[in-house]
Design an enzyme around this catalytic site. Structure first.
Site, PDB file in Angstrom:
ATOM      1  CB  SER A 287      -4.845  -1.069   1.710  1.00  0.00           C
ATOM      2  OG  SER A 287      -3.491  -1.307   1.405  1.00  0.00           O
TER       3      SER A 287
ATOM      4  CG  HIS B 207       2.046  -1.385   0.583  1.00  0.00           C
ATOM      5  ND1 HIS B 207       0.843  -0.807   0.285  1.00  0.00           N
ATOM      6  CD2 HIS B 207       1.792  -2.329   1.527  1.00  0.00           C
ATOM      7  CE1 HIS B 207      -0.114  -1.380   1.001  1.00  0.00           C
ATOM      8  NE2 HIS B 207       0.435  -2.300   1.766  1.00  0.00           N
TER       9      HIS B 207
ATOM     10  CE  LYS C  53      -1.579   1.703   9.838  1.00  0.00           C
ATOM     11  NZ  LYS C  53      -2.167   0.676   9.005  1.00  0.00           N
TER      12      LYS C  53
ATOM     13  CG  MET D 226      -2.574  -8.359   3.022  1.00  0.00           C
ATOM     14  SD  MET D 226      -3.995  -8.786   4.034  1.00  0.00           S
ATOM     15  CE  MET D 226      -4.473  -7.183   4.642  1.00  0.00           C
ATOM     16  N   GLY D 227      -1.386  -5.903  -1.011  1.00  0.00           N
ATOM     17  CA  GLY D 227      -1.682  -5.158  -2.225  1.00  0.00           C
ATOM     18  C   GLY D 227      -2.441  -3.868  -1.982  1.00  0.00           C
ATOM     19  CE1 TYR D 228      -7.234  -0.271  -4.800  1.00  0.00           C
ATOM     20  CE2 TYR D 228      -6.868   1.243  -2.982  1.00  0.00           C
ATOM     21  CZ  TYR D 228      -7.463   0.940  -4.199  1.00  0.00           C
ATOM     22  OH  TYR D 228      -8.270   1.859  -4.810  1.00  0.00           O
TER      23      TYR D 228
ATOM     24  CD  GLN E  10      -3.364 -11.460   7.097  1.00  0.00           C
ATOM     25  OE1 GLN E  10      -2.457 -12.172   6.696  1.00  0.00           O
ATOM     26  NE2 GLN E  10      -3.203 -10.152   7.269  1.00  0.00           N
TER      27      GLN E  10
HETATM   28  P1  AMP Z   1      -0.506  -4.702   4.279  1.00  0.00           P
HETATM   29  O1  AMP Z   1      -0.632  -4.727   2.795  1.00  0.00           O
HETATM   30  O2  AMP Z   1      -1.408  -3.704   4.938  1.00  0.00           O
HETATM   31  O3  AMP Z   1      -0.557  -6.087   4.891  1.00  0.00           O
HETATM   32  O4  AMP Z   1       0.953  -4.178   4.582  1.00  0.00           O
HETATM   33  C1  AMP Z   1       2.090  -4.799   4.033  1.00  0.00           C
HETATM   34  C2  AMP Z   1       3.312  -4.289   4.720  1.00  0.00           C
HETATM   35  O5  AMP Z   1       3.403  -2.874   4.551  1.00  0.00           O
HETATM   36  C3  AMP Z   1       3.300  -4.551   6.229  1.00  0.00           C
HETATM   37  O6  AMP Z   1       4.601  -4.887   6.658  1.00  0.00           O
HETATM   38  C4  AMP Z   1       2.867  -3.224   6.777  1.00  0.00           C
HETATM   39  O7  AMP Z   1       3.309  -2.986   8.093  1.00  0.00           O
HETATM   40  C5  AMP Z   1       3.526  -2.262   5.813  1.00  0.00           C
HETATM   41  N1  AMP Z   1       2.834  -0.975   5.833  1.00  0.00           N
HETATM   42  C6  AMP Z   1       1.523  -0.741   5.619  1.00  0.00           C
HETATM   43  N2  AMP Z   1       1.240   0.568   5.781  1.00  0.00           N
HETATM   44  C7  AMP Z   1       2.398   1.168   6.122  1.00  0.00           C
HETATM   45  C8  AMP Z   1       2.763   2.506   6.446  1.00  0.00           C
HETATM   46  N3  AMP Z   1       1.874   3.503   6.461  1.00  0.00           N
HETATM   47  N4  AMP Z   1       4.048   2.749   6.750  1.00  0.00           N
HETATM   48  C9  AMP Z   1       4.965   1.749   6.763  1.00  0.00           C
HETATM   49  N5  AMP Z   1       4.689   0.479   6.475  1.00  0.00           N
HETATM   50  C10 AMP Z   1       3.425   0.181   6.156  1.00  0.00           C
END
Ligand code: AMP
Length: 292
Positions: A189, A37, A152, A30-32, A61
């Site tokens: 994020s 990531h 995570k 989802m960026g940032y 979601q």
């Molecule tokens: P998000 O942008 O939060 O939807 O995360 C995108 C992907 O990055 C998802 O597969 C998350 O599980 C992974 N992710 C986010 N934070 C972490 C972290 N601290 N360690 C490992 N993977 C992460």
């Protein structure tokens, strides 16, 4: 790195690459972007010829009272970081591209039952339906050989793996360990929402998991005892409100009375108004991937 906002464009691009015999890795986000990531992206780049990363804050979601509108976004910064991490194609579609008829008017969804009702699913109804549906759309658009997800979001990984298995999707799922700040806070994020005192208070999540791991390593097998110890630690932090603490079977997410490996110790805690999650995958006699 190419930045693409249209579905047709990314489909054509990936098809060309596949015709050249290249393997495709997908990293949905989802960026940032943060180091969590970027670790997924580097991992994908180490294993695949081409990495497609997606940046899409998926309205489907988010619940009506959640943070969709204020979720942090910075495509300029993200594209520089993604390029440096080895991403070849950055797919960042606007909402209208993914939901041309409006996401409120969607008629078809991917619904994974039971495991989506527990843990985060209990306090975020519809969340995993939104996740499973958008991930399916991304799989159909990119047709990756392998998709990379972070531990995570432990429940998300179980949901996606179950969906892929039950629906015979032609993609392999790789799970990447949790990346943490030096003091233990799992990168997210949403950490930017935390005021300085809250940032300090947020350490209760990883501290509670560390306590659980110490107790497990010392032979504790009662889930109730683990949960009580974690609850006591978190309750001492005035800025923290527990959403849930769970000790479950890592594959089915069914709550355990007596802990047996592989188990997932997971929690969601509100720090002020920010809801944070963290977890510990406990695999007996195996090195646990978390560096506490
Ligand atoms: P998000 O942008 O939060 O939807 O995360 C995108 C992907 O990055 C998802 O597969 C998350 O599980 C992974 N992710 C986010 N934070 C972490 C972290 N601290 N360690 C490992 N993977 C992460």
């Amino acid at each position: 790195m190419q930045i693409v906002t249209r579905i047709d464009e990314v489909k054509n691009l990936v098809r060309q690459l596949r015709r050249q015999g290249k393997t495709i890795g997908l990293v949905p986000t989802m960026g940032y972007l943060h180091e969590g990531h970027l670790t997924l992206m580097r991992w994908a780049k180490a294993e695949q010829d081409v990495v497609v990363a997606t940046i899409f804050v998926n309205p489907l979601q988010f619940g009506p009272n959640e943070d969709f509108a204020v979720y942090p976004r910075d495509l300029d910064r993200d594209s520089k970081l993604a390029a440096a991490a080895g991403v070849d194609v950055l797919f960042a579609p606007p909402v209208e591209e993914m939901y041309p008829q409006g996401y409120e008017n969607m008629l078809a969804f991917v619904d994974v039952r039971k495991i989506t009702e527990r843990l985060c699913g209990a306090s975020r109804p519809g969340h995993f339906r939104g996740v499973a549906t958008v991930v399916t759309k991304l799989f159909n658009i990119v047709e990756p050989d392998v998709a990379y997800f972070g531990q995570k979001d432990a429940q998300q990984v179980v949901v996606i793996r179950t969906m892929v298995r039950d629906l015979n999707m032609n993609v392999r799922i790789v799970t990447v360990p949790i990346v943490r700040e030096p003091d233990g806070l799992a990168m997210s994020s949403r950490n930017v929402y935390l005021a300085p005192a809250e940032r300090q208070a947020a350490l209760v999540l990883s501290r509670a998991l560390k306590l659980a791991k110490e107790k497990l390593d010392a032979g504790e097998r009662s889930a109730a005892a683990l949960i009580a110890a974690m609850r006591e630690l978190i309750d001492r932090e005035p800025l923290a409100t527990i959403d849930y603490i769970s000790v479950s079977d890592a594959a089915t997410l069914e709550e355990l009375d007596t802990v047996r490996a592989p188990a997932l110790v997971a929690l969601a805690v509100k720090i002020g108004r920010t809801r944070l999650i963290d977890n510990l995958l406990w695999e007996e006699k195996q090195h646990v991937s978390h560096a506490f």
